[in-house]
Design a protein around this motif. Structure first.
Motif, mmCIF file in Angstrom:
data_model
loop_
_atom_site.group_PDB
_atom_site.id
_atom_site.type_symbol
_atom_site.label_atom_id
_atom_site.label_comp_id
_atom_site.label_asym_id
_atom_site.label_seq_id
_atom_site.Cartn_x
_atom_site.Cartn_y
_atom_site.Cartn_z
ATOM 1 N N PHE A 99 20.427 19.921 18.021
ATOM 2 C CA PHE A 99 20.787 18.950 18.729
ATOM 3 C C PHE A 99 21.670 19.726 19.912
ATOM 4 O O PHE A 99 21.345 19.216 21.267
ATOM 5 C CB PHE A 99 21.716 18.156 18.169
ATOM 6 N N LEU A 100 22.289 20.658 19.632
ATOM 7 C CA LEU A 100 23.081 21.449 20.868
ATOM 8 C C LEU A 100 22.140 22.442 21.641
ATOM 9 O O LEU A 100 22.591 22.175 22.918
ATOM 10 C CB LEU A 100 23.978 22.569 20.306
ATOM 11 N N ARG A 105 17.507 17.454 26.518
ATOM 12 C CA ARG A 105 16.198 16.756 26.315
ATOM 13 C C ARG A 105 16.335 15.708 25.560
ATOM 14 O O ARG A 105 15.861 14.456 25.790
ATOM 15 C CB ARG A 105 15.238 17.841 26.105
ATOM 16 N N VAL A 106 16.934 15.994 24.387
ATOM 17 C CA VAL A 106 17.378 14.836 23.300
ATOM 18 C C VAL A 106 17.944 13.518 24.216
ATOM 19 O O VAL A 106 17.687 12.607 23.938
ATOM 20 C CB VAL A 106 18.046 15.251 22.280
ATOM 21 N N ALA A 107 19.022 14.105 24.938
ATOM 22 C CA ALA A 107 19.788 13.003 25.610
ATOM 23 C C ALA A 107 18.839 11.955 26.435
ATOM 24 O O ALA A 107 19.063 10.932 26.591
ATOM 25 C CB ALA A 107 21.033 13.426 26.466
ATOM 26 N N MET A 162 24.496 11.333 16.590
ATOM 27 C CA MET A 162 23.904 11.934 17.626
ATOM 28 C C MET A 162 23.823 10.886 19.112
ATOM 29 O O MET A 162 24.292 11.165 19.907
ATOM 30 C CB MET A 162 22.626 12.259 17.614
ATOM 31 N N LEU A 163 23.532 9.709 18.695
ATOM 32 C CA LEU A 163 23.619 8.670 19.749
ATOM 33 C C LEU A 163 24.968 8.251 20.258
ATOM 34 O O LEU A 163 25.141 8.086 21.640
ATOM 35 C CB LEU A 163 22.925 7.134 19.061
ATOM 36 N N PHE A 174 29.661 23.607 17.650
ATOM 37 C CA PHE A 174 28.600 23.865 16.215
ATOM 38 C C PHE A 174 29.652 23.501 15.084
ATOM 39 O O PHE A 174 29.451 22.922 14.092
ATOM 40 C CB PHE A 174 27.836 25.021 16.248
ATOM 41 N N ASP A 175 30.531 24.672 15.127
ATOM 42 C CA ASP A 175 31.482 24.288 13.906
ATOM 43 C C ASP A 175 32.492 23.168 13.747
ATOM 44 O O ASP A 175 32.522 22.717 12.451
ATOM 45 C CB ASP A 175 32.748 25.497 14.045
ATOM 46 N N GLU A 176 32.616 22.331 14.708
ATOM 47 C CA GLU A 176 33.525 21.189 14.733
ATOM 48 C C GLU A 176 32.555 20.147 14.053
ATOM 49 O O GLU A 176 32.910 19.477 13.092
ATOM 50 C CB GLU A 176 33.946 20.881 16.145
#
Length: 193
Positions: A99-100, A105-107, A162-163, A174-176
């Motif tokens: 995702f990160l 692209r995902v967004a 994610m949405l 990433f860690d959060e």
């Protein structure tokens, strides 16, 4: 000769899959016609229908291909050597990293395709992977929630998070994300037999 045909089939399906995802970055799947998709991929409409029933079956295929690529390393692990908690942590870590790494692209795909069919296809794809993975532990661990319910709950939570991040423009490290999504509940779900 059969192997050659298989390669052609694979290439055609990959081309259509990639083209659909590229097009979905700019418009809703609802507005993408099979003809537009074929023109963009430079293939014959009849070829499309040899491989897929409609654009939604292509979407399901594209998501499965994406998932397979995404979780290829994850699926190579040996369940007998780890715990379901390790497996879920690895699953979440892989999902968050993807995702990160592909946020824009995902967004874009999500912003243009908030329809139920796309979201449901994403959840079903993730849920089936989790279901398969968690069932591998049933002989060594007591899972306190039925696996299909747990898999659907986790998949829905992951997709919903994610949405939400995309729609509110929230960004975390990433860690959060990993900490927020795992807050210890995974340990409470499993008990060694």
């Amino acid at each position: 000769m059969s192997a050659k045909e298989d390669l052609r089939v694979q290439r055609t399906r990959k081309l259509l899959s990639d083209t659909l995802l590229d097009m979905m970055e700019n418009e809703s799947i609802e507005h993408i016609s099979v003809m537009d998709l074929c023109n963009c991929a430079m293939i014959n409409r009849g070829t499309f229908y040899k491989h897929f029933e409609d654009k939604y079956s292509l979407l399901s295929y594209a998501l499965e291909e994406l998932k397979r690529d995404l979780y290829s390393d994850f699926s190579k692990r040996k369940p007998q050597e780890d715990t379901p908690q390790d497996s879920l942590r690895s699953f979440f870590a892989t999902s968050i990293q993807f995702f990160l790494s592909n946020h824009n692209r995902v967004a874009n795909i999500v912003r243009h395709n908030m329809c139920g069919k796309v979201i449901t296809a994403m959840e079903e794809s993730i849920s089936s992977s989790l279901n398969r993975q968690l069932n591998e532990y049933s002989d060594r661990f007591s899972i306190k929630v039925p696996v299909p319910i747990l898999a659907q709950f986790l998949a829905g939570g992951l997709v919903s998070t994610m949405l939400w991040c995309i729609s509110t423009n929230k960004t975390y490290t990433f860690d959060e994300y990993l900490t927020f999504l795992q807050l210890g509940y995974t340990d409470a779900l499993f008990e060694k037999i």
